[in-house]
Structure formats: C-alpha cells, structure tokens
Write an enzyme that holds these catalytic residues in place. Structure first.
Site, PDB file in Angstrom:
ATOM      1  N   LYS A 171      -5.920  43.494 -30.641  1.00 13.46           N
ATOM      2  CA  LYS A 171      -6.515  44.594 -31.429  1.00 13.46           C
ATOM      3  C   LYS A 171      -5.578  45.804 -31.508  1.00 13.46           C
ATOM      4  CE  LYS A 171     -10.013  48.174 -30.426  1.00 13.46           C
ATOM      5  NZ  LYS A 171      -9.325  49.041 -29.451  1.00 13.46           N
ATOM      6  N   ASN A 172      -5.136  46.299 -30.371  1.00 17.65           N
ATOM      7  CA  ASN A 172      -4.387  47.556 -30.396  1.00 17.65           C
ATOM      8  C   ASN A 172      -3.002  47.397 -31.014  1.00 17.65           C
ATOM      9  OD1 ASN A 172      -6.578  48.860 -29.368  1.00 17.65           O
ATOM     10  ND2 ASN A 172      -5.828  48.944 -27.262  1.00 17.65           N
TER      11      ASN A 172
ATOM     12  N   ASP B  73     -13.743  54.755 -28.950  1.00 14.92           N
ATOM     13  CA  ASP B  73     -14.683  54.836 -27.837  1.00 14.92           C
ATOM     14  C   ASP B  73     -14.927  56.263 -27.398  1.00 14.92           C
ATOM     15  OD1 ASP B  73     -15.382  52.246 -27.496  1.00 14.92           O
ATOM     16  OD2 ASP B  73     -13.806  51.798 -26.057  1.00 14.92           O
TER      17      ASP B  73
HETATM   18  C1  LIG Z   1      -6.194  52.086 -30.488  1.00 10.05           C
HETATM   19  C2  LIG Z   1      -5.513  52.039 -29.165  1.00 10.05           C
HETATM   20  O1  LIG Z   1      -4.374  51.608 -29.053  1.00 10.05           O
HETATM   21  N1  LIG Z   1      -6.231  52.461 -28.118  1.00 10.05           N
HETATM   22  C3  LIG Z   1      -5.668  52.425 -26.793  1.00 10.05           C
HETATM   23  C4  LIG Z   1      -4.768  53.640 -26.611  1.00 10.05           C
HETATM   24  O2  LIG Z   1      -5.551  54.784 -26.903  1.00 10.05           O
HETATM   25  P1  LIG Z   1      -4.841  56.205 -27.113  1.00 10.05           P
HETATM   26  O3  LIG Z   1      -3.487  56.015 -27.693  1.00 10.05           O
HETATM   27  O4  LIG Z   1      -5.844  56.998 -27.853  1.00 10.05           O
HETATM   28  O5  LIG Z   1      -4.706  56.729 -25.648  1.00 10.05           O
HETATM   29  P2  LIG Z   1      -3.531  57.581 -25.012  1.00 10.05           P
HETATM   30  O6  LIG Z   1      -2.460  56.672 -24.536  1.00 10.05           O
HETATM   31  O7  LIG Z   1      -3.169  58.684 -25.944  1.00 10.05           O
HETATM   32  O8  LIG Z   1      -4.249  58.231 -23.762  1.00 10.05           O
HETATM   33  C5  LIG Z   1      -5.412  57.752 -23.194  1.00 10.05           C
HETATM   34  C6  LIG Z   1      -5.920  58.729 -22.169  1.00 10.05           C
HETATM   35  O9  LIG Z   1      -5.121  58.684 -21.050  1.00 10.05           O
HETATM   36  C7  LIG Z   1      -4.581  59.917 -20.740  1.00 10.05           C
HETATM   37  N2  LIG Z   1      -3.195  59.679 -20.339  1.00 10.05           N
HETATM   38  C8  LIG Z   1      -2.349  59.036 -21.184  1.00 10.05           C
HETATM   39  C9  LIG Z   1      -1.025  58.855 -20.820  1.00 10.05           C
HETATM   40  C10 LIG Z   1      -0.630  59.323 -19.577  1.00 10.05           C
HETATM   41  O10 LIG Z   1       0.551  59.210 -19.211  1.00 10.05           O
HETATM   42  N3  LIG Z   1      -1.516  59.925 -18.742  1.00 10.05           N
HETATM   43  C11 LIG Z   1      -2.811  60.098 -19.116  1.00 10.05           C
HETATM   44  O11 LIG Z   1      -3.591  60.635 -18.360  1.00 10.05           O
HETATM   45  C12 LIG Z   1      -4.702  60.735 -22.020  1.00 10.05           C
HETATM   46  O12 LIG Z   1      -4.824  62.121 -21.750  1.00 10.05           O
HETATM   47  C13 LIG Z   1      -5.933  60.167 -22.645  1.00 10.05           C
HETATM   48  O13 LIG Z   1      -7.087  60.769 -22.165  1.00 10.05           O
HETATM   49  O14 LIG Z   1      -4.286  53.679 -25.274  1.00 10.05           O
HETATM   50  C14 LIG Z   1      -5.306  53.818 -24.278  1.00 10.05           C
HETATM   51  C15 LIG Z   1      -4.606  53.927 -22.926  1.00 10.05           C
HETATM   52  O15 LIG Z   1      -3.940  52.751 -22.601  1.00 10.05           O
HETATM   53  C16 LIG Z   1      -6.245  52.620 -24.355  1.00 10.05           C
HETATM   54  O16 LIG Z   1      -7.324  52.836 -23.473  1.00 10.05           O
HETATM   55  C17 LIG Z   1      -6.790  52.418 -25.761  1.00 10.05           C
HETATM   56  O17 LIG Z   1      -7.437  51.180 -25.872  1.00 10.05           O
HETATM   57  C1  LIG Z   2     -10.567  52.306 -25.843  1.00  7.13           C
HETATM   58  C2  LIG Z   2     -10.342  51.280 -26.639  1.00  7.13           C
HETATM   59  O1  LIG Z   2     -10.261  51.326 -27.979  1.00  7.13           O
HETATM   60  P1  LIG Z   2     -10.120  52.609 -28.953  1.00  7.13           P
HETATM   61  O2  LIG Z   2      -8.889  53.316 -28.523  1.00  7.13           O
HETATM   62  O3  LIG Z   2      -9.962  51.966 -30.295  1.00  7.13           O
HETATM   63  O4  LIG Z   2     -11.365  53.393 -28.798  1.00  7.13           O
HETATM   64  C3  LIG Z   2     -10.151  49.907 -26.110  1.00  7.13           C
HETATM   65  O5  LIG Z   2      -9.657  49.060 -26.860  1.00  7.13           O
HETATM   66  O6  LIG Z   2     -10.512  49.648 -24.939  1.00  7.13           O
END
Ligand SMILES: CC(=O)N[C@H]1[C@@H](OP(=O)(O)OP(=O)(O)OC[C@H]2O[C@@H](n3ccc(=O)[nH]c3=O)[C@H](O)[C@@H]2O)O[C@H](CO)[C@@H](O)[C@@H]1O
Ligand SMILES: C=C(OP(=O)(O)O)C(=O)O
Length: 438
Positions: free
Chosen positions: A22-23, A121
């Site tokens: 998915k991602n 989510d």
């Molecule tokens: C569509 C998609 O691809 N979604 C994925 C993507 O979401 P997404 O790209 O939205 O998530 P991010 O990697 O930006 O960050 C997720 C969360 O982790 C925190 N954060 C992130 C990096 C870091 O080094 N430290 C930290 O604390 C961020 O502040 C945020 O709250 O990556 C997330 C983290 O693997 C996954 O849960 C999601 O499924």
């Molecule tokens: C958090 C997830 O998805 P999304 O970033 O699309 O909300 C997930 O795939 O677990």
C-alpha cells in the site's frame, strides 16, 4: 458502514499471497505525474486508499488504462491543473494520507502544487512540516490557508541544495525527492527515510532518467535532470500484510505459508516476531509458520530484563506492525512492553482487547505492558469498532483466535489497506462474513 462477523477459535491452514505494498503504491502512483510519457505499473493493490488516489489522478487528467488485475498504464501528458483549485479537489484530496505526495511532482513539473490537509489514520498528530520545509529549501514559496486547511507551494524554478530533515518522514522524503529530481543542480537530503517504499521509488525514478544516489541509506544525493521519461515498475509485496499474517498464524495456532515475500526487503520484521517466540521459517522466498500448538514464549533481554518492542525509522521496526505485535503478545508465554514512539493515539485500541480478556496495562499513551495468557485463557468474542487500519486488523486477528462470534464495525478502515481480506481469509479456513451496510 459494513461489518465483519467472525466466528473465532478455528485453525487456519494453507497459503496466502501478500498483496502489493500500500504505502509503496501511494508513492509510485504520485510519481507518474513527473513525466508526459507512459508508465506501466504492476501489482497495484485493489484497496480503498489506492483506488481513491487513482480516481484523483484521473480527475487531474492522467490517462489511465487498466490492463488486468493490479496492472495499469498511466500517462500524464495533458493535465487539467484547474482541478487543483476546484472545490471537488478540496474534498478528494482529504480522502487519504498518500495524496500529499502529488505536491512534490506537481511542483517539480508545473511550478505549483496544492493539497488540502490530507486524511489517513487518526493516530495522533501527523504534521507536514518536513514536506513543506523541504520544498521551501528548494526555493518554493509556501502558503497555508488556516480556515480551509489548504496548503500551497509555488516556484518558477527549484534549485538544489543541502538539507537536513528534522525527522525521517516517509511521505515527506518521497515528496522532497520527487520535487528535487528536476531541480537545477544537486540536492542532498540527510536524515532521509529509507524504507523499501522509498528505495523502490528512487529505483523507479532512476529508471525514468533521474540521478539519485545513496538509495537505501539516510543520505540521498540527487543531481537534477531536465526531463524524465516512461518506465515500468512492479510493487513489492506488502511487508505490513506479511507481518499481519505471521501474527495471525501464531495466534490462531495455524500452519500458514506466506508466499513470495521478498525476504531481503523485510528488514528486522522476521526477527522481531522471533523475539516473541514465533517460529518464522524461510523456505526459498516464502515464510512458513508452523502450527504453534505449544504456544510461543517471549524472550527476555540477555540480562534477563523484560523485552521491549518499539518502533523506529527504517531499518528499525515499523510502527505499522506494533498493534499486531501487541495483540499477538496477549497469548504469549511471558510479558513484554510495547513502546509506540511515533504516534500518540495508536495504542488506545487496547481497551477492546482488555474487554476481550487480555491482560494489558496501558502505562501511558505510548507504552503498554502485556502479560500473555499462554492460551490458558482464550479471548472472548465481543462487538467492536475498528479505529484505524492496523488496530482493525489486530482486532480481526484477536476475533479469529477468540471463543464465539465477534462483530467488527467500521471495516472500511481495514479495506483501506487490505485487499479482499475476508475472501482471502476464508480461502485458508477462516469463518468470516461481510455484512454490508449496517
Ligand atoms: C501513506 C504512508 O506511507 N503512511 C506511512 C508513513 O506515514 P507518514 O509519512 O505520514 O509518517 P511520517 O514518517 O511523516 O511520521 C510518522 C510519525 O512519526 C513521527 N516520526 C517520524 C520520523 C521520525 O524520525 N521520528 C518520528 O517521531 C512523526 O512526527 C509522525 O508523527 O510513515 C509512517 C511511519 O512509518 C507509517 O506509520 C504510515 O503508514
Ligand atoms: C498509518 C497508516 O496509513 P496512513 O498513513 O495511510 O494513514 C498505515 O498504513 O498503517
């Protein structure tokens, strides 16, 4: 809203093939906007989020041809950019998290990219600062309409630069990479996320003519090129689905083979499941989980202290599998702490497991201690609502292991990321029914 009716307590058996990731799909689909030439993509999962993004691309003017199951061609040679400023787009763009990644490619190719605050989510704060700081570093002007929650970036020409991301954001890194591939000069991104999703994206972009080095590491160097061309791409199997099926097999004491998993892209996932006592056997490119008739025993750390399983940016353990690990631990022999560092609202679903009889202490929003039952007491069936995609699947696994018939509402949250899950689970012996529209 639809519902799953699940009769638990039955052993499953057989083979299950993971869907395309998915991602990864969400990144790859956005990348089709970077070229006027045709791109063919295979192994696209048929799930709500991906289908929403495909529909959005279509409205944006991308010519889309479905060749067969999971196989499509895309051609973004004549886009309808006015759609980006329409009220319709403000609704469509909100529908999923992955839509945010159209911004980088649009900015790179057309000098402007817009997006409403994207969905996904509800698992805690999900800021977008990394994305927009990256675009600003490349020379874009940024604006944010707080009333409409609408973001915009514009630039005549992006210019390569060095940037140190304040967090290794997955979608943020993908977005910045896609913006930088056609920027003038060299862009260096340090503290880049490096999940297999991103590695796949970078490999695809390089096949399109981009010059990205450091793929797989947290230091990416991108030499800007004038134009990108067409290519073909195949999605990896979904590692989160693979982890979900490992957990499902153990908790239902079932013998399952998960086929064509692309072992080399699974990172620490197999070893984390082994730490909680699950036998994960490699058979060629398949994973074989034997029936855990005697249960599974959590390992302590070497010094005898209690095991902690926590998430971390890749190559650490993905946060998307922690809800499943936590659920599977409820029947382990032994105890462990689950520490969800990234998202502050993702563990609240444990209340439902507690209702089912699981022994869990939610220490704070990020940490839960789980004391396994070792199958001496089975979980009890109940009625529940799926709060997010991974909690939803975790509750589904719990229901399949429980005694009696459980009901899970709001299964759209599960369908967002798992293709045809009920049919695929029935094929391995699960008693699960979809009840439409209640
Ligand atoms: C569509 C998609 O691809 N979604 C994925 C993507 O979401 P997404 O790209 O939205 O998530 P991010 O990697 O930006 O960050 C997720 C969360 O982790 C925190 N954060 C992130 C990096 C870091 O080094 N430290 C930290 O604390 C961020 O502040 C945020 O709250 O990556 C997330 C983290 O693997 C996954 O849960 C999601 O499924
Ligand atoms: C958090 C997830 O998805 P999304 O970033 O699309 O909300 C997930 O795939 O677990």
């Amino acid at each position: 809203m639809s519902t799953f009716k699940i009769e638990g307590g039955h052993r499953l058996k057989g083979k299950i093939q993971p869907q395309g990731a998915k991602n990864e799909a969400l990144q790859i689909l956005c990348a089709v906007l970077l070229t006027a030439e045709e791109i063919k993509i295979d192994n696209i999962p048929d799930i709500i989020d991906v289908n929403k993004l495909i529909a959005l691309l279509k409205k944006l003017g991308v010519k889309i041809n479905k060749l067969g199951k999971g196989s499509y061609t895309f051609k973004a040679d004549d886009l309808n950019l006015a759609y980006l400023e329409s009220p319709e787009f403000k609704e469509d763009g909100k529908g999923l998290r992955g839509s945010i990644m159209i911004v980088g490619p649009l900015l790179a190719r057309f000098g402007k990219g817009y997006i409403p605050k994207p969905g996904g989510d509800k698992i805690g704060r999900r800021r977008l600062d990394t994305h927009f700081e990256g675009f600003i570093n490349l020379g874009a002007k940024f604006r944010y309409n707080r009333e409409e929650l609408f973001y915009g970036v514009e630039a005549d020409k992006l210019k390569g630069t060095y940037m140190l991301l304040d967090e290794a954001s997955v979608t943020g890194t993908a977005n910045i990479v896609m913006a930088a591939v056609m920027a003038e000069g060299t862009t260096t991104i340090y503290n880049a996320a490096c999940e297999p999703y991103l590695q796949q994206l970078c490999k695809m972009l390089n096949r399109m003519g981009a010059k990205i080095s450091g793929v797989g590491s947290n230091l990416l160097t991108i030499e800007g090129v004038e134009v990108l061309g067409g290519t073909e791409h195949r999605m990896l199997p979904d590692m989160i689905e693979i982890g979900s099926w490992i957990g499902l097999a153990a908790m239902t004491k079932s013998e399952l083979t998960i086929t064509n998993v692309s072992w080399d892209d699974l990172g620490v996932i197999p070893s984390v499941f082994r730490k909680i006592g699950i036998t994960v056997e490699r058979q060629g490119d398949d994973i074989h989980i034997p029936a855990h008739t005697d249960g599974y025993e959590v390992q302590n750390f070497i010094d005898g202290s209690i095991l902690t399983i926590s998430d971390a940016p890749w190559p650490g353990f993905t946060p998307d599998l922690l809800s499943i690990i936590l659920t599977v631990l409820t029947q382990a022999r032994g105890s462990a702490i689950v520490h969800q560092k990234m998202f502050e609202s993702r563990l609240f679903f444990v209340d439902k497991l507690i209702d089912m009889g699981a022994k869990i202490i939610l220490c704070d929003p990020h940490r839960a201690t789980v004391i396994g039952h070792d199958f001496k007491s089975t979980l009890k069936a109940t009625t529940m609502t799926s709060p997010d995609i991974r909690a939803g699947v975790s509750l589904l696994i719990a229901a399949l292991s429980a005694k009696g018939t459980s009901i899970i509402h709001n299964i759209e949250q599960i369908d967002r990321g798992y293709e045809n899950i009920d049919e695929r689970l029935r094929a391995i012996g699960a008693k699960i029914e979809r009840v439409e529209g209640n």
